[in-house]
Write a protein that holds these residues in place. Structure first.
Motif, PDB file in Angstrom:
ATOM      1  N   LYS A 147       0.825  -1.217   0.000  1.00 17.37           N
ATOM      2  CA  LYS A 147       0.000   0.000   0.000  1.00 17.37           C
ATOM      3  C   LYS A 147       0.852   1.257   0.000  1.00 17.37           C
ATOM      4  O   LYS A 147       0.588   2.226  -0.736  1.00 17.37           O
ATOM      5  CB  LYS A 147      -0.909  -0.011   1.230  1.00 17.37           C
ATOM      6  N   HIS A 148       1.895   1.220   0.831  1.00 19.03           N
ATOM      7  CA  HIS A 148       2.788   2.387   0.864  1.00 19.03           C
ATOM      8  C   HIS A 148       3.460   2.601  -0.484  1.00 19.03           C
ATOM      9  O   HIS A 148       3.585   3.752  -0.966  1.00 19.03           O
ATOM     10  CB  HIS A 148       3.831   2.210   1.970  1.00 19.03           C
ATOM     11  N   ARG A 149       3.907   1.509  -1.108  1.00 15.37           N
ATOM     12  CA  ARG A 149       4.520   1.643  -2.437  1.00 15.37           C
ATOM     13  C   ARG A 149       3.514   2.191  -3.449  1.00 15.37           C
ATOM     14  O   ARG A 149       3.823   3.049  -4.277  1.00 15.37           O
ATOM     15  CB  ARG A 149       5.055   0.283  -2.883  1.00 15.37           C
ATOM     16  N   MET A 150       2.290   1.608  -3.367  1.00 16.38           N
ATOM     17  CA  MET A 150       1.267   2.088  -4.307  1.00 16.38           C
ATOM     18  C   MET A 150       0.918   3.552  -4.062  1.00 16.38           C
ATOM     19  O   MET A 150       0.708   4.338  -5.012  1.00 16.38           O
ATOM     20  CB  MET A 150       0.012   1.218  -4.161  1.00 16.38           C
ATOM     21  N   GLN A 151       0.864   3.916  -2.763  1.00 13.59           N
ATOM     22  CA  GLN A 151       0.613   5.326  -2.472  1.00 13.59           C
ATOM     23  C   GLN A 151       1.739   6.220  -2.994  1.00 13.59           C
ATOM     24  O   GLN A 151       1.497   7.321  -3.528  1.00 13.59           O
ATOM     25  CB  GLN A 151       0.435   5.503  -0.967  1.00 13.59           C
ATOM     26  N   ALA A 152       2.975   5.723  -2.811  1.00 15.45           N
ATOM     27  CA  ALA A 152       4.110   6.517  -3.312  1.00 15.45           C
ATOM     28  C   ALA A 152       4.070   6.643  -4.834  1.00 15.45           C
ATOM     29  O   ALA A 152       4.302   7.722  -5.415  1.00 15.45           O
ATOM     30  CB  ALA A 152       5.427   5.875  -2.855  1.00 15.45           C
ATOM     31  N   VAL A 153       3.775   5.510  -5.491  1.00 14.17           N
ATOM     32  CA  VAL A 153       3.689   5.556  -6.971  1.00 14.17           C
ATOM     33  C   VAL A 153       2.548   6.468  -7.421  1.00 14.17           C
ATOM     34  O   VAL A 153       2.669   7.245  -8.383  1.00 14.17           O
ATOM     35  CB  VAL A 153       3.503   4.117  -7.500  1.00 14.17           C
ATOM     36  N   ALA A 154       1.405   6.350  -6.699  1.00 17.90           N
ATOM     37  CA  ALA A 154       0.266   7.203  -7.056  1.00 17.90           C
ATOM     38  C   ALA A 154       0.582   8.683  -6.862  1.00 17.90           C
ATOM     39  O   ALA A 154       0.184   9.549  -7.657  1.00 17.90           O
ATOM     40  CB  ALA A 154      -0.947   6.801  -6.226  1.00 17.90           C
ATOM     41  N   GLN A 155       1.285   8.958  -5.740  1.00 20.10           N
ATOM     42  CA  GLN A 155       1.654  10.349  -5.492  1.00 20.10           C
ATOM     43  C   GLN A 155       2.590  10.868  -6.575  1.00 20.10           C
ATOM     44  O   GLN A 155       2.439  12.014  -7.062  1.00 20.10           O
ATOM     45  CB  GLN A 155       2.317  10.460  -4.109  1.00 20.10           C
ATOM     46  N   ALA A 156       3.549  10.013  -6.937  1.00 18.76           N
ATOM     47  CA  ALA A 156       4.466  10.446  -8.007  1.00 18.76           C
ATOM     48  C   ALA A 156       3.735  10.633  -9.333  1.00 18.76           C
ATOM     49  O   ALA A 156       3.977  11.593 -10.087  1.00 18.76           O
ATOM     50  CB  ALA A 156       5.585   9.410  -8.155  1.00 18.76           C
ATOM     51  N   PHE A 157       2.821   9.675  -9.596  1.00 17.60           N
ATOM     52  CA  PHE A 157       2.046   9.799 -10.836  1.00 17.60           C
ATOM     53  C   PHE A 157       1.159  11.036 -10.803  1.00 17.60           C
ATOM     54  O   PHE A 157       0.959  11.721 -11.824  1.00 17.60           O
ATOM     55  CB  PHE A 157       1.202   8.544 -11.043  1.00 17.60           C
ATOM     56  N   ARG A 158       0.612  11.314  -9.617  1.00 22.33           N
ATOM     57  CA  ARG A 158      -0.225  12.511  -9.500  1.00 22.33           C
ATOM     58  C   ARG A 158       0.587  13.768  -9.704  1.00 22.33           C
ATOM     59  O   ARG A 158       0.124  14.756 -10.318  1.00 22.33           O
ATOM     60  CB  ARG A 158      -0.877  12.518  -8.120  1.00 22.33           C
ATOM     61  N   GLU A 159       1.796  13.709  -9.116  1.00 23.58           N
ATOM     62  CA  GLU A 159       2.654  14.876  -9.296  1.00 23.58           C
ATOM     63  C   GLU A 159       3.085  15.044 -10.745  1.00 23.58           C
ATOM     64  O   GLU A 159       3.207  16.175 -11.235  1.00 23.58           O
ATOM     65  CB  GLU A 159       3.871  14.748  -8.379  1.00 23.58           C
ATOM     66  N   ARG A 160       3.396  13.892 -11.408  1.00 22.96           N
ATOM     67  CA  ARG A 160       3.821  14.003 -12.808  1.00 22.96           C
ATOM     68  C   ARG A 160       2.651  14.213 -13.764  1.00 22.96           C
ATOM     69  O   ARG A 160       2.798  14.752 -14.850  1.00 22.96           O
ATOM     70  CB  ARG A 160       4.582  12.735 -13.200  1.00 22.96           C
ATOM     71  N   SER A 161       1.530  13.698 -13.345  1.00 19.47           N
ATOM     72  CA  SER A 161       0.372  13.773 -14.236  1.00 19.47           C
ATOM     73  C   SER A 161      -0.271  15.157 -14.162  1.00 19.47           C
ATOM     74  O   SER A 161      -0.292  15.781 -13.127  1.00 19.47           O
ATOM     75  CB  SER A 161      -0.606  12.673 -13.862  1.00 19.47           C
ATOM     76  N   CYS A 162      -0.809  15.562 -15.269  1.00 20.34           N
ATOM     77  CA  CYS A 162      -1.507  16.853 -15.328  1.00 20.34           C
ATOM     78  C   CYS A 162      -2.997  16.692 -15.600  1.00 20.34           C
ATOM     79  O   CYS A 162      -3.769  17.645 -15.473  1.00 20.34           O
ATOM     80  CB  CYS A 162      -0.907  17.735 -16.422  1.00 20.34           C
ATOM     81  N   LEU A 163      -3.371  15.541 -16.007  1.00 18.68           N
ATOM     82  CA  LEU A 163      -4.768  15.313 -16.339  1.00 18.68           C
ATOM     83  C   LEU A 163      -5.471  14.731 -15.118  1.00 18.68           C
ATOM     84  O   LEU A 163      -5.134  13.659 -14.625  1.00 18.68           O
ATOM     85  CB  LEU A 163      -4.872  14.352 -17.525  1.00 18.68           C
ATOM     86  N   ARG A 164      -6.434  15.434 -14.586  1.00 19.41           N
ATOM     87  CA  ARG A 164      -7.154  14.999 -13.414  1.00 19.41           C
ATOM     88  C   ARG A 164      -8.119  13.855 -13.714  1.00 19.41           C
ATOM     89  O   ARG A 164      -8.394  13.023 -12.860  1.00 19.41           O
ATOM     90  CB  ARG A 164      -7.943  16.166 -12.832  1.00 19.41           C
ATOM     91  N   VAL A 165      -8.565  13.790 -14.967  1.00 21.17           N
ATOM     92  CA  VAL A 165      -9.526  12.755 -15.314  1.00 21.17           C
ATOM     93  C   VAL A 165      -8.854  11.380 -15.268  1.00 21.17           C
ATOM     94  O   VAL A 165      -9.362  10.414 -14.695  1.00 21.17           O
ATOM     95  CB  VAL A 165     -10.147  13.038 -16.678  1.00 21.17           C
ATOM     96  N   SER A 166      -7.663  11.387 -15.924  1.00 20.76           N
ATOM     97  CA  SER A 166      -6.933  10.118 -15.918  1.00 20.76           C
ATOM     98  C   SER A 166      -6.543   9.717 -14.488  1.00 20.76           C
ATOM     99  O   SER A 166      -6.554   8.544 -14.112  1.00 20.76           O
ATOM    100  CB  SER A 166      -5.693  10.226 -16.805  1.00 20.76           C
ATOM    101  N   TRP A 167      -6.226  10.753 -13.676  1.00 23.66           N
ATOM    102  CA  TRP A 167      -5.904  10.468 -12.283  1.00 23.66           C
ATOM    103  C   TRP A 167      -7.101   9.899 -11.533  1.00 23.66           C
ATOM    104  O   TRP A 167      -6.975   8.969 -10.723  1.00 23.66           O
ATOM    105  CB  TRP A 167      -5.414  11.751 -11.625  1.00 23.66           C
ATOM    106  N   ALA A 168      -8.293  10.439 -11.811  1.00 22.26           N
ATOM    107  CA  ALA A 168      -9.491   9.925 -11.149  1.00 22.26           C
ATOM    108  C   ALA A 168      -9.782   8.488 -11.574  1.00 22.26           C
ATOM    109  O   ALA A 168     -10.141   7.627 -10.754  1.00 22.26           O
ATOM    110  CB  ALA A 168     -10.685  10.840 -11.457  1.00 22.26           C
ATOM    111  N   VAL A 169      -9.626   8.245 -12.900  1.00 23.67           N
ATOM    112  CA  VAL A 169      -9.857   6.875 -13.382  1.00 23.67           C
ATOM    113  C   VAL A 169      -8.866   5.904 -12.740  1.00 23.67           C
ATOM    114  O   VAL A 169      -9.217   4.807 -12.284  1.00 23.67           O
ATOM    115  CB  VAL A 169      -9.763   6.842 -14.916  1.00 23.67           C
ATOM    116  N   TRP A 170      -7.634   6.371 -12.715  1.00 20.14           N
ATOM    117  CA  TRP A 170      -6.608   5.472 -12.129  1.00 20.14           C
ATOM    118  C   TRP A 170      -6.864   5.235 -10.647  1.00 20.14           C
ATOM    119  O   TRP A 170      -6.698   4.122 -10.128  1.00 20.14           O
ATOM    120  CB  TRP A 170      -5.244   6.113 -12.321  1.00 20.14           C
ATOM    121  N   ARG A 171      -7.295   6.322  -9.966  1.00 25.07           N
ATOM    122  CA  ARG A 171      -7.570   6.178  -8.537  1.00 25.07           C
ATOM    123  C   ARG A 171      -8.746   5.232  -8.290  1.00 25.07           C
ATOM    124  O   ARG A 171      -8.717   4.409  -7.359  1.00 25.07           O
ATOM    125  CB  ARG A 171      -7.852   7.544  -7.943  1.00 25.07           C
ATOM    126  N   ARG A 172      -9.780   5.324  -9.142  1.00 29.29           N
ATOM    127  CA  ARG A 172     -10.923   4.435  -8.986  1.00 29.29           C
ATOM    128  C   ARG A 172     -10.516   2.983  -9.225  1.00 29.29           C
ATOM    129  O   ARG A 172     -10.900   2.072  -8.479  1.00 29.29           O
ATOM    130  CB  ARG A 172     -12.040   4.867  -9.933  1.00 29.29           C
TER     131      ARG A 172
END
Length: 254
Positions: free
Chosen positions: A92-117
């Motif tokens: 979970k911590h790794r996934m959270q870290a990867v998600a945080q990095a992806f969120r930081e690198r990502s600019c599209l909120r839609v793709s982030w929402a889809v990925w988060r779901r």
């Protein structure tokens, strides 16, 4: 007669002394037999008690081993669950870290929402899978423990039944042997008593027979002595009568 009475008393006292000695010896033998039988019974009881103590000690050792094994299995299961939980937390911590990095690198909120779901769905699915696996493992362990407990109780009941059967058979054999020994002892005592009575009766008959023969011979001798005395008196009277007749004849001739 006094001599005969003394001899009869000596014989009877000797026979009574022999019978008293035999009776004392029989009492000693009976006492020794009783002591031996009691020692044998105490030895059997001690052996049975020692076997029972050993069996109880083995039972306690087995129960202790079973408890130790159960505690080890519980600790092992808790350790495995804790390791699984630690792995999940790390993941979970790794996934959270990867998600945080992806969120930081990502600019599209839609793709982030889809990925988060999707990540949430996957996490929930993994949690469900992990919970299902844990529940399945627990149910298997519980079933195995129930089967082992049932088999253990059945084996203990069978052992107790066998031990009871063995003790019952042993007590029955002891009872039958004791009854047979008592019957044999009573029979031997009755035979010995009959033999003693027969010997006493035979001795009394022999004494009576010899005494009757001696009395008859003594009566015959007494009658012979009396008859001989009568004959001697008659001979003396005849001799005196002849002497008197000769004297009278001589006087008449003179």
């Amino acid at each position: 007669r006094c001599y005969c009475d003394q001899k009869i008393l000596q014989k009877t006292s000797g026979e009574w002394r022999e019978e008293w000695w035999i009776a004392c010896r029989e009492k000693k033998l009976v006492f020794r037999a009783d002591c031996h039988y009691r020692y044998f019974l105490y030895q059997l009881v001690f052996k049975a008690w020692r076997a029972f103590i050993c069996q109880q000690q083995e039972k306690r050792n087995k129960n202790h081993v079973a408890e130790v094994h159960g505690n080890k299995q519980k600790l092992l299961w808790a350790w495995r669950c804790w390791l699984i939980y630690v792995d999940v937390r790390r993941m979970k911590h790794r996934m959270q870290a990867v998600a945080q990095a992806f969120r930081e690198r990502s600019c599209l909120r839609v793709s982030w929402a889809v990925w988060r779901r999707r990540c949430y769905q996957n996490r929930a699915g993994r949690k469900m899978k992990v919970l299902a696996l844990q529940h399945w493992a627990q149910s298997l362990q519980f079933r195995a423990w129930l089967q082992w407990r049932a088999l253990y109780l059945y084996s203990q009941n069978e052992k107790q039944k066998e031990a009871r059967a063995v003790t019952h058979h042993h007590h029955w054999q002891l009872k039958t042997s004791m009854e047979a020994w008592l019957r044999y002892l009573n029979l031997q005592r009755a035979k010995r008593r009959q033999k003693e009575l027969a010997q006493e009766h035979h001795q009394v008959r022999i004494v009576q027979r010899y005494f009757a023969g001696w009395q008859l011979s003594w009566e015959c001798r007494r009658r012979m002595h009396a008859h001989q005395k009568c004959i001697e008196k008659l001979v003396a009277k005849i001799v005196l009568w002849r002497a008197f007749a000769r004297w009278k004849h001589c006087i008449l001739c003179v």
